[in-house]
Design an enzyme around this catalytic site. Sequence first.
Site, PDB file in Angstrom:
ATOM      1  N   GLY A 190      57.911  21.153  48.095  1.00 42.08           N
ATOM      2  CA  GLY A 190      57.992  19.713  48.314  1.00 42.08           C
ATOM      3  C   GLY A 190      57.363  18.933  47.182  1.00 42.08           C
ATOM      4  N   SER A 191      56.909  17.739  47.496  1.00 41.87           N
ATOM      5  CA  SER A 191      56.397  16.826  46.478  1.00 41.87           C
ATOM      6  C   SER A 191      55.021  17.250  45.988  1.00 41.87           C
ATOM      7  CB  SER A 191      56.312  15.404  47.040  1.00 41.87           C
ATOM      8  OG  SER A 191      55.262  15.307  47.989  1.00 41.87           O
ATOM      9  N   SER A 192      54.698  16.843  44.765  1.00 41.25           N
ATOM     10  CA  SER A 192      53.376  17.136  44.207  1.00 41.25           C
ATOM     11  C   SER A 192      52.283  16.420  44.988  1.00 41.25           C
ATOM     12  CB  SER A 192      53.326  16.730  42.732  1.00 41.25           C
ATOM     13  OG  SER A 192      54.119  17.590  41.952  1.00 41.25           O
TER      14      SER A 192
ATOM     15  N   THR B 103      52.093  15.782  48.262  1.00 45.75           N
ATOM     16  CA  THR B 103      51.747  16.578  49.444  1.00 45.75           C
ATOM     17  C   THR B 103      51.124  17.902  49.040  1.00 45.75           C
ATOM     18  OG1 THR B 103      53.567  15.562  50.675  1.00 45.75           O
ATOM     19  CG2 THR B 103      52.650  17.600  51.559  1.00 45.75           C
ATOM     20  N   GLY B 104      51.658  18.521  47.999  1.00 47.95           N
ATOM     21  CA  GLY B 104      51.094  19.784  47.528  1.00 47.95           C
ATOM     22  C   GLY B 104      49.649  19.649  47.098  1.00 47.95           C
TER      23      GLY B 104
ATOM     24  N   GLU C 130      55.223  25.131  45.569  1.00 49.96           N
ATOM     25  CA  GLU C 130      56.399  24.933  44.713  1.00 49.96           C
ATOM     26  C   GLU C 130      56.723  23.442  44.737  1.00 49.96           C
ATOM     27  OE1 GLU C 130      61.120  25.998  44.853  1.00 49.96           O
ATOM     28  OE2 GLU C 130      59.726  27.550  45.535  1.00 49.96           O
TER      29      GLU C 130
ATOM     30  N   CYS D 174      64.593  19.718  42.350  1.00 46.22           N
ATOM     31  CA  CYS D 174      63.306  19.607  41.662  1.00 46.22           C
ATOM     32  C   CYS D 174      63.430  19.916  40.179  1.00 46.22           C
ATOM     33  CB  CYS D 174      62.265  20.498  42.325  1.00 46.22           C
ATOM     34  SG  CYS D 174      62.751  22.218  42.489  1.00 46.22           S
TER      35      CYS D 174
END
Length: 487
Positions: A221-223, A225-226, A244, A278
């Site tokens: 997902g998004s950076s 949230t990561g 990822e 992505c």
Amino acid sequence: MTTHYIAGNWQAGQGETLQSLNPVTQAVVWQGQGAVASQVDAAVQAARQAFPAWAQLSLEARIDVLEKFAAQLKVHAEAMAQCIGEETGKPLWESATEVTSMINKVAISVQSYRERTGEKSGPLADATAVLRHKPHGVVAVFGPYNFPGHLPNGHIVPALLAGNCVVFKPSELTPKVAELTVNCWIAAGLPAGVLNLVQGARETGVALAANPGIDGLFFTGSSRTGNLLHQQFAGRPDKILALEMGGNNPLVVDEVKDLDAAVYTIIQSAFISAGQRCTCARRLLVPQGSWGDALIARLVDVCKTITVGAFDEQPAPFMGSVISLQAARALIAAQAELAAKGGVKLLEMTQPQADAALLTPGIIDVTAVDERPDEEFFGPLLQVIRYVDFDAAIDEANNTQYGLAAGLLSDSRARYQYFWLRSRAGIVNWNKQLTGAASSAPFGGVGASGNHRASAYYAADYCAYPVASLETASLALPATLTPGVTL
């Protein structure tokens, strides 16, 4: 409504009401209630209880279940592609390729497991040195919306193969695809509790990530949230975290002979999946001068002809919608922000219908923008940057916190080798679209694009941990005792 699959049973949610919508028509595709913390905990406990028996099965027995899952996907391929298209807006031709990738993931994962995490042994003095791998236990899988079948599958399949049990939280925007996927696992004979499904939005995800019963979390997902997950797992080296995330990916164009081949590769890199991969090119680096002018003019002309439409439209469009009206509006706003900073719209991205998440391709020259935002604009918006020389192009390509994908279009192998050595990305392509990746290769990035846990062919690495053993069948004294010891 039976929304969640926990311990082999479907049950209704107790949380907030969720809906997934067709991004073009806004018709309701799926509706249910999210999982509350107690239901998330029940899913984790079900996985924990199922873990010993699943892990103790032979590898061949687990492979048999996985192959039956692939067979179920083949049986339901048309329905799955229809569902992916309906829920994401992705054209049917592209949704069908996603289902094919899901099917192929099983054989690829088996091959990867045998090569990377299988059993190896050899003689060592009077013993045998053995390397085996053990599953972590219970892992959470967080899925994205852009590939709601394929990308979660890329975590779930190798995790189950290694002997883990899984609690799967899909994107709240694509719950129906997740439900169909789980039904294929059930039909394949997967034992109760081995795979559990909890639907929900942020609250469900927070509850799952914070649950003390999980041994790891695999996220795509998004950076943003990561990064939050990385902070949440700080100080917990006992839990495996595989992230990822996205990228602000550069595609550098050299003065190539075949202009149309370059244009086609740029389009495939920037606008396939409506720019919602992505690895999509976000920044196009073009040389200054007449050749670069000609390339951009040709690119703009061709992009004006790109067809955009509903997932089931005939003849099939190249681009479907973005995931939601909210996403479409955010992208239009991002384009306006770049223009306000000095960007020049070479081809304006538009939203032809206010009540549909369909966007046309957008190209904006941001060379004159002093402070370009280092963000991943997740849609069909391509930023053009003109460069003076090749070294300047490489410097600009690396001018990002991200490091997922980078590419070069050039007739010179020497230039590519120079670029490859100096680029900072986990995927570096030459004369191929950025969105192309080999199934037999790892997939992941550096910087803000991941935490050095490459997925795809290397997913086996984070789904099991190595155990080294020295073994001999009988206990015996050595021929020579250590000095200072008398028996």
